[in-house]
Design an enzyme around this catalytic site. Structure first.
Site, PDB file in Angstrom:
ATOM      1  N   CYS A   1       0.847  -1.196   0.000  1.00 40.31           N
ATOM      2  CA  CYS A   1       0.000   0.000   0.000  1.00 40.31           C
ATOM      3  C   CYS A   1       0.879   1.242   0.000  1.00 40.31           C
ATOM      4  O   CYS A   1       1.778   1.385   0.831  1.00 40.31           O
ATOM      5  CB  CYS A   1      -0.890  -0.025   1.232  1.00 40.31           C
ATOM      6  SG  CYS A   1      -1.777   1.511   1.525  1.00 40.31           S
ATOM      7  N   GLU A   2       0.617   2.138  -0.927  1.00 42.67           N
ATOM      8  CA  GLU A   2       1.449   3.337  -1.019  1.00 42.67           C
ATOM      9  C   GLU A   2       1.187   4.336   0.108  1.00 42.67           C
ATOM     10  O   GLU A   2       1.968   5.251   0.298  1.00 42.67           O
ATOM     11  CB  GLU A   2       1.264   4.015  -2.378  1.00 42.67           C
ATOM     12  CG  GLU A   2      -0.087   4.619  -2.622  1.00 42.67           C
ATOM     13  CD  GLU A   2      -0.225   5.195  -4.022  1.00 42.67           C
ATOM     14  OE1 GLU A   2      -0.931   6.197  -4.152  1.00 42.67           O
ATOM     15  OE2 GLU A   2       0.360   4.657  -4.976  1.00 42.67           O
ATOM     16  N   HIS A   3       0.117   4.158   0.863  1.00 43.26           N
ATOM     17  CA  HIS A   3      -0.181   5.099   1.945  1.00 43.26           C
ATOM     18  C   HIS A   3       0.624   4.840   3.208  1.00 43.26           C
ATOM     19  O   HIS A   3       1.024   5.778   3.899  1.00 43.26           O
ATOM     20  CB  HIS A   3      -1.674   5.072   2.277  1.00 43.26           C
ATOM     21  CG  HIS A   3      -2.532   5.506   1.132  1.00 43.26           C
ATOM     22  ND1 HIS A   3      -3.803   5.019   0.934  1.00 43.26           N
ATOM     23  CD2 HIS A   3      -2.293   6.364   0.115  1.00 43.26           C
ATOM     24  CE1 HIS A   3      -4.310   5.569  -0.156  1.00 43.26           C
ATOM     25  NE2 HIS A   3      -3.417   6.385  -0.665  1.00 43.26           N
ATOM     26  N   HIS A   4       0.840   3.550   3.538  1.00 43.84           N
ATOM     27  CA  HIS A   4       1.545   3.205   4.777  1.00 43.84           C
ATOM     28  C   HIS A   4       2.760   2.316   4.539  1.00 43.84           C
ATOM     29  O   HIS A   4       3.445   1.949   5.491  1.00 43.84           O
ATOM     30  CB  HIS A   4       0.602   2.489   5.748  1.00 43.84           C
ATOM     31  CG  HIS A   4      -0.582   3.308   6.141  1.00 43.84           C
ATOM     32  ND1 HIS A   4      -1.804   3.191   5.522  1.00 43.84           N
ATOM     33  CD2 HIS A   4      -0.715   4.274   7.080  1.00 43.84           C
ATOM     34  CE1 HIS A   4      -2.648   4.043   6.066  1.00 43.84           C
ATOM     35  NE2 HIS A   4      -2.022   4.711   7.015  1.00 43.84           N
TER      36      HIS A   4
ATOM     37  N   GLN B   1      -5.396  -0.587  -4.150  1.00 45.04           N
ATOM     38  CA  GLN B   1      -6.121  -1.686  -4.785  1.00 45.04           C
ATOM     39  C   GLN B   1      -7.017  -1.188  -5.919  1.00 45.04           C
ATOM     40  O   GLN B   1      -7.109  -1.825  -6.962  1.00 45.04           O
ATOM     41  CB  GLN B   1      -6.953  -2.425  -3.736  1.00 45.04           C
ATOM     42  CG  GLN B   1      -7.717  -3.602  -4.300  1.00 45.04           C
ATOM     43  CD  GLN B   1      -8.412  -4.404  -3.231  1.00 45.04           C
ATOM     44  OE1 GLN B   1      -7.950  -4.489  -2.105  1.00 45.04           O
ATOM     45  NE2 GLN B   1      -9.532  -5.005  -3.563  1.00 45.04           N
TER      46      GLN B   1
ATOM     47  N   HIS C   1      -5.754  -5.870   3.734  1.00 44.77           N
ATOM     48  CA  HIS C   1      -4.750  -4.809   3.808  1.00 44.77           C
ATOM     49  C   HIS C   1      -4.154  -4.706   5.208  1.00 44.77           C
ATOM     50  O   HIS C   1      -4.895  -4.632   6.188  1.00 44.77           O
ATOM     51  CB  HIS C   1      -5.385  -3.464   3.435  1.00 44.77           C
ATOM     52  CG  HIS C   1      -5.766  -3.377   1.994  1.00 44.77           C
ATOM     53  ND1 HIS C   1      -5.092  -2.589   1.109  1.00 44.77           N
ATOM     54  CD2 HIS C   1      -6.738  -4.006   1.287  1.00 44.77           C
ATOM     55  CE1 HIS C   1      -5.638  -2.714  -0.087  1.00 44.77           C
ATOM     56  NE2 HIS C   1      -6.635  -3.571  -0.009  1.00 44.77           N
TER      57      HIS C   1
ATOM     58  N   CYS D   1      -2.864  -2.214   6.556  1.00 42.59           N
ATOM     59  CA  CYS D   1      -3.246  -0.969   7.228  1.00 42.59           C
ATOM     60  C   CYS D   1      -4.613  -1.089   7.898  1.00 42.59           C
ATOM     61  O   CYS D   1      -4.942  -0.292   8.773  1.00 42.59           O
ATOM     62  CB  CYS D   1      -3.205   0.218   6.255  1.00 42.59           C
ATOM     63  SG  CYS D   1      -4.223   0.017   4.801  1.00 42.59           S
TER      64      CYS D   1
END
Length: 196
Positions: free
Chosen positions: A85-88, A126, A154, A156
């Site tokens: 995941c590019e956020h976390h 995703q 996920h 996260c």
């Protein structure tokens, strides 16, 4: 572009120091190199052409059985994938289900997991991953429609925050004739068939 493993290892060492750890203690001494190797795998899809595995197509009309004409969908279920995941920068993993309505061309079934792997091996979300898979297939081969369903857990969601350990996320990307929900209903049903 390949992952700069030496630079990643140096940054992981700094990260360990930043969280208050000693990167030279026995349990962590090799960790920067291990993380660098893992990132080399996780992000191997950066810069790769996801449509390359789809370059070799087989003509249905002019193939080994010329009397065969395309009618129904071709579906490959349960393609396992993992991404970050590019956020976390936490992992997510799940299954991809891909269906397409062939025009004059089909591809070898082994090409579809390769497309998924290339696109999943990048920092991702995703929703975009499913759209990219659908676009790669729709753009590379002669199809009347494409359907991509991703079902993933996920990190996260499962490992931080509210920690919903059993939660999964389902996304749908569709092109052509399969963009119509009624047209894809049978395929959605087939994805879940035989799972009880």
């Amino acid at each position: 572009m390949a992952v700069d493993r030496e630079r990643v290892a140096g940054l992981v060492r700094e990260l360990l120091e930043a969280i208050g750890e000693d990167p030279d203690r026995p349990g962590l001494k090799a960790t920067p190199g291990r993380v660098a190797d893992a990132y080399g795998e996780f992000f191997a899809g950066i810069g790769q052409d996801a449509s390359a595995p789809l370059a070799h197509t087989i003509s249905i009309a002019h193939g080994p059985a010329p009397e065969t004409s395309p009618s129904g969908a071709v579906m490959l279920r349960d393609i396992q994938f993992r991404s970050v995941c590019e956020h976390h920068l936490l992992p997510f993993r799940g299954r991809a289900h891909i269906a397409y309505l062939p025009g004059d061309q089909v591809v070898g079934l082994g090409a579809l997991p390769k497309v998924v792997d290339i696109l999943a091996s990048r920092p991702q979300v995703q929703e975009r991953l499913g759209e990219q898979i659908a676009d790669a297939i729709a753009d590379a081969i002669d199809t009347r429609g494409v359907l991509v369903v991703l079902d993933a857990a996920h990190g996260c969601v499962t490992m931080r925050g509210e920690r919903q350990h059993e939660a999964s996320t389902v996304t749908i990307a569709a092109r052509g004739a399969l963009a119509d929900p009624a047209a894809r209903a049978e395929l959605i049903a087939l994805i879940g068939a035989g799972r009880e």
